[in-house]
Write a protein that holds these residues in place. Structure first.
Motif, PDB file in Angstrom:
ATOM      1  N   LEU A  25     -16.217 -25.875 -21.733  1.00 31.74           N
ATOM      2  CA  LEU A  25     -16.196 -26.016 -23.192  1.00 31.74           C
ATOM      3  C   LEU A  25     -16.512 -24.672 -23.824  1.00 31.74           C
ATOM      4  O   LEU A  25     -17.598 -24.115 -23.601  1.00 31.74           O
ATOM      5  CB  LEU A  25     -17.204 -27.081 -23.638  1.00 31.74           C
ATOM      6  N   THR A  26     -15.568 -24.144 -24.582  1.00 30.67           N
ATOM      7  CA  THR A  26     -15.740 -22.786 -25.126  1.00 30.67           C
ATOM      8  C   THR A  26     -16.795 -22.725 -26.222  1.00 30.67           C
ATOM      9  O   THR A  26     -17.349 -21.663 -26.477  1.00 30.67           O
ATOM     10  CB  THR A  26     -14.415 -22.234 -25.675  1.00 30.67           C
ATOM     11  N   HIS A  27     -17.092 -23.849 -26.881  1.00 27.56           N
ATOM     12  CA  HIS A  27     -18.225 -23.947 -27.795  1.00 27.56           C
ATOM     13  C   HIS A  27     -18.361 -25.403 -28.232  1.00 27.56           C
ATOM     14  O   HIS A  27     -17.586 -26.261 -27.802  1.00 27.56           O
ATOM     15  CB  HIS A  27     -18.110 -22.996 -28.998  1.00 27.56           C
ATOM     16  N   SER A  28     -19.337 -25.685 -29.077  1.00 26.76           N
ATOM     17  CA  SER A  28     -19.740 -27.056 -29.346  1.00 26.76           C
ATOM     18  C   SER A  28     -18.979 -27.718 -30.483  1.00 26.76           C
ATOM     19  O   SER A  28     -19.211 -28.909 -30.752  1.00 26.76           O
ATOM     20  CB  SER A  28     -21.245 -27.101 -29.666  1.00 26.76           C
ATOM     21  N   HIS A  29     -18.105 -27.020 -31.184  1.00 27.00           N
ATOM     22  CA  HIS A  29     -17.382 -27.640 -32.293  1.00 27.00           C
ATOM     23  C   HIS A  29     -16.543 -28.813 -31.801  1.00 27.00           C
ATOM     24  O   HIS A  29     -15.939 -28.757 -30.719  1.00 27.00           O
ATOM     25  CB  HIS A  29     -16.501 -26.616 -32.993  1.00 27.00           C
ATOM     26  N   ILE A  30     -16.461 -29.842 -32.639  1.00 30.02           N
ATOM     27  CA  ILE A  30     -15.845 -31.094 -32.207  1.00 30.02           C
ATOM     28  C   ILE A  30     -14.354 -30.949 -31.921  1.00 30.02           C
ATOM     29  O   ILE A  30     -13.782 -31.723 -31.154  1.00 30.02           O
ATOM     30  CB  ILE A  30     -16.115 -32.202 -33.245  1.00 30.02           C
ATOM     31  N   ASP A  31     -13.699 -29.943 -32.521  1.00 30.29           N
ATOM     32  CA  ASP A  31     -12.271 -29.772 -32.231  1.00 30.29           C
ATOM     33  C   ASP A  31     -12.040 -29.172 -30.849  1.00 30.29           C
ATOM     34  O   ASP A  31     -10.905 -29.131 -30.378  1.00 30.29           O
ATOM     35  CB  ASP A  31     -11.577 -28.933 -33.310  1.00 30.29           C
ATOM     36  N   HIS A  32     -13.095 -28.741 -30.187  1.00 32.15           N
ATOM     37  CA  HIS A  32     -12.979 -28.206 -28.830  1.00 32.15           C
ATOM     38  C   HIS A  32     -13.678 -29.091 -27.790  1.00 32.15           C
ATOM     39  O   HIS A  32     -13.289 -29.101 -26.632  1.00 32.15           O
ATOM     40  CB  HIS A  32     -13.543 -26.783 -28.773  1.00 32.15           C
ATOM     41  N   ALA A  33     -14.699 -29.810 -28.227  1.00 31.03           N
ATOM     42  CA  ALA A  33     -15.473 -30.645 -27.300  1.00 31.03           C
ATOM     43  C   ALA A  33     -15.291 -32.132 -27.564  1.00 31.03           C
ATOM     44  O   ALA A  33     -15.925 -32.960 -26.907  1.00 31.03           O
ATOM     45  CB  ALA A  33     -16.958 -30.284 -27.403  1.00 31.03           C
ATOM     46  N   GLY A  34     -14.406 -32.501 -28.488  1.00 29.84           N
ATOM     47  CA  GLY A  34     -14.301 -33.886 -28.927  1.00 29.84           C
ATOM     48  C   GLY A  34     -13.902 -34.876 -27.857  1.00 29.84           C
ATOM     49  O   GLY A  34     -14.262 -36.054 -27.930  1.00 29.84           O
ATOM     50  N   GLY A  35     -13.141 -34.440 -26.856  1.00 30.96           N
ATOM     51  CA  GLY A  35     -12.710 -35.356 -25.798  1.00 30.96           C
ATOM     52  C   GLY A  35     -13.464 -35.195 -24.495  1.00 30.96           C
ATOM     53  O   GLY A  35     -13.096 -35.815 -23.484  1.00 30.96           O
TER      54      GLY A  35
END
Length: 284
Positions: A43-53
């Protein structure tokens, strides 16, 4: 937002997991390519558009290890704790997106924000190198772009750099060092150091978190250098003005990108960044 699947000799590595309401469709598309074990979820960072799934993938592939930056847990905690506030702010700019994300969370707890427990945390001073026979994949800390928990993934033999949001969705552009929807300030000098680290790799391809990949070693080198020098210039102009006794509003109006370092401000604005730098250094 993009999710990437990298095939390695022993299986597969997933890089980011998309927005919640995209996650199932992205998983179905990527799983058409999977014929072996999923080994890691980076996960490149915690924002939901990157970690949402991420929790969706982790449930289906419980043996896959989740890799994140050491700052990820704390950043995730803040995003969850202030979720109602951030949702209201975000909805002013992105109403449909916020509504879709909220709807996904209500329909499936796996798509709700938070609750991601990394198995491996990458320290700022200790990159993670994963070896799969003759194939190497490096997970490199590059904070600053959209927070302190930024990671990139580097394939040295292929010279491909997966940047997450290090370079922003528009490339090249002035980075979003202050998010108008509200969030922690993003640090100028760590961002400059991260761009220097990316430049030192000499990537021929940047696969970033949004839109199409960027190709061309010379073009990427020039664009990354322009981003770095533009951010450094805004930093230095702001600090010089502060030391000269100029006020915040005055500097927000005066500081601009020098000739030769012009960048689009369609993502992050220089004036907003001047204020965020001022308040990062001195408070409000």
């Amino acid at each position: 937002s993009n999710a990437y699947l990298v095939q390695v000799p022993d299986g597969y590595v997933l890089i980011d997991s998309g927005l919640p309401h995209q996650a199932r469709a992205q998983m179905e598309l990527l799983e058409e390519r999977i014929d072996g074990p999923l080994l890691y979820i980076v996960l490149t960072h915690s924002h939901i558009d990157h970690a949402g799934g991420a929790k969706l993938w982790a449930k289906k592939y419980p043996d896959a290890k989740i890799v994140a930056h050491e700052a990820f847990p704390a950043m995730q905690e803040t995003l969850v704790e202030l979720a109602p506030y951030f949702s209201r702010r975000g909805a002013m700019a992105m109403p449909a997106l916020v509504a879709s994300t909220s709807g996904s969370a209500r329909s499936d707890p796996l798509l709700a924000q938070g609750g991601i427990e990394p198995d491996i945390l990458v320290d700022d001073d200790e990159p993670l190198s994963l070896s799969f026979g003759d194939f190497t994949l490096d997970v490199l800390p590059m904070p600053g772009g959209e927070g302190a928990d930024g990671l990139t993934v580097w394939l040295p033999e292929q010279a491909i750099l997966f940047t997450g949001d290090l370079t922003g969705p528009h490339f090249p552009a002035f980075p979003n060092l202050y998010s108008i929807r509200g969030e922690r300030y993003r640090e100028f000098l760590p961002y400059v150091r991260s761009l220097n680290a990316a430049l030192a790799l000499e990537p021929r391809v940047i696969a970033h978190g949004h839109f199409d990949v960027i190709r061309g070693k010379a073009y990427i080198r020039e664009a990354l250098a322009r981003q770095r020098d533009a951010v450094q210039s805004v930093h230095d102009q702001t600090v010089a003005g502060m030391n000269a006794g100029k006020g915040l509003t005055e500097l927000m109006q005066e500081v601009e990108l020098p000739t030769g370092l012009e960048l689009s401000e369609g993502y992050g604005r220089v004036s907003w960044s001047v204020r965020s730098l001022w308040e990062t250094y001195t408070g409000w």
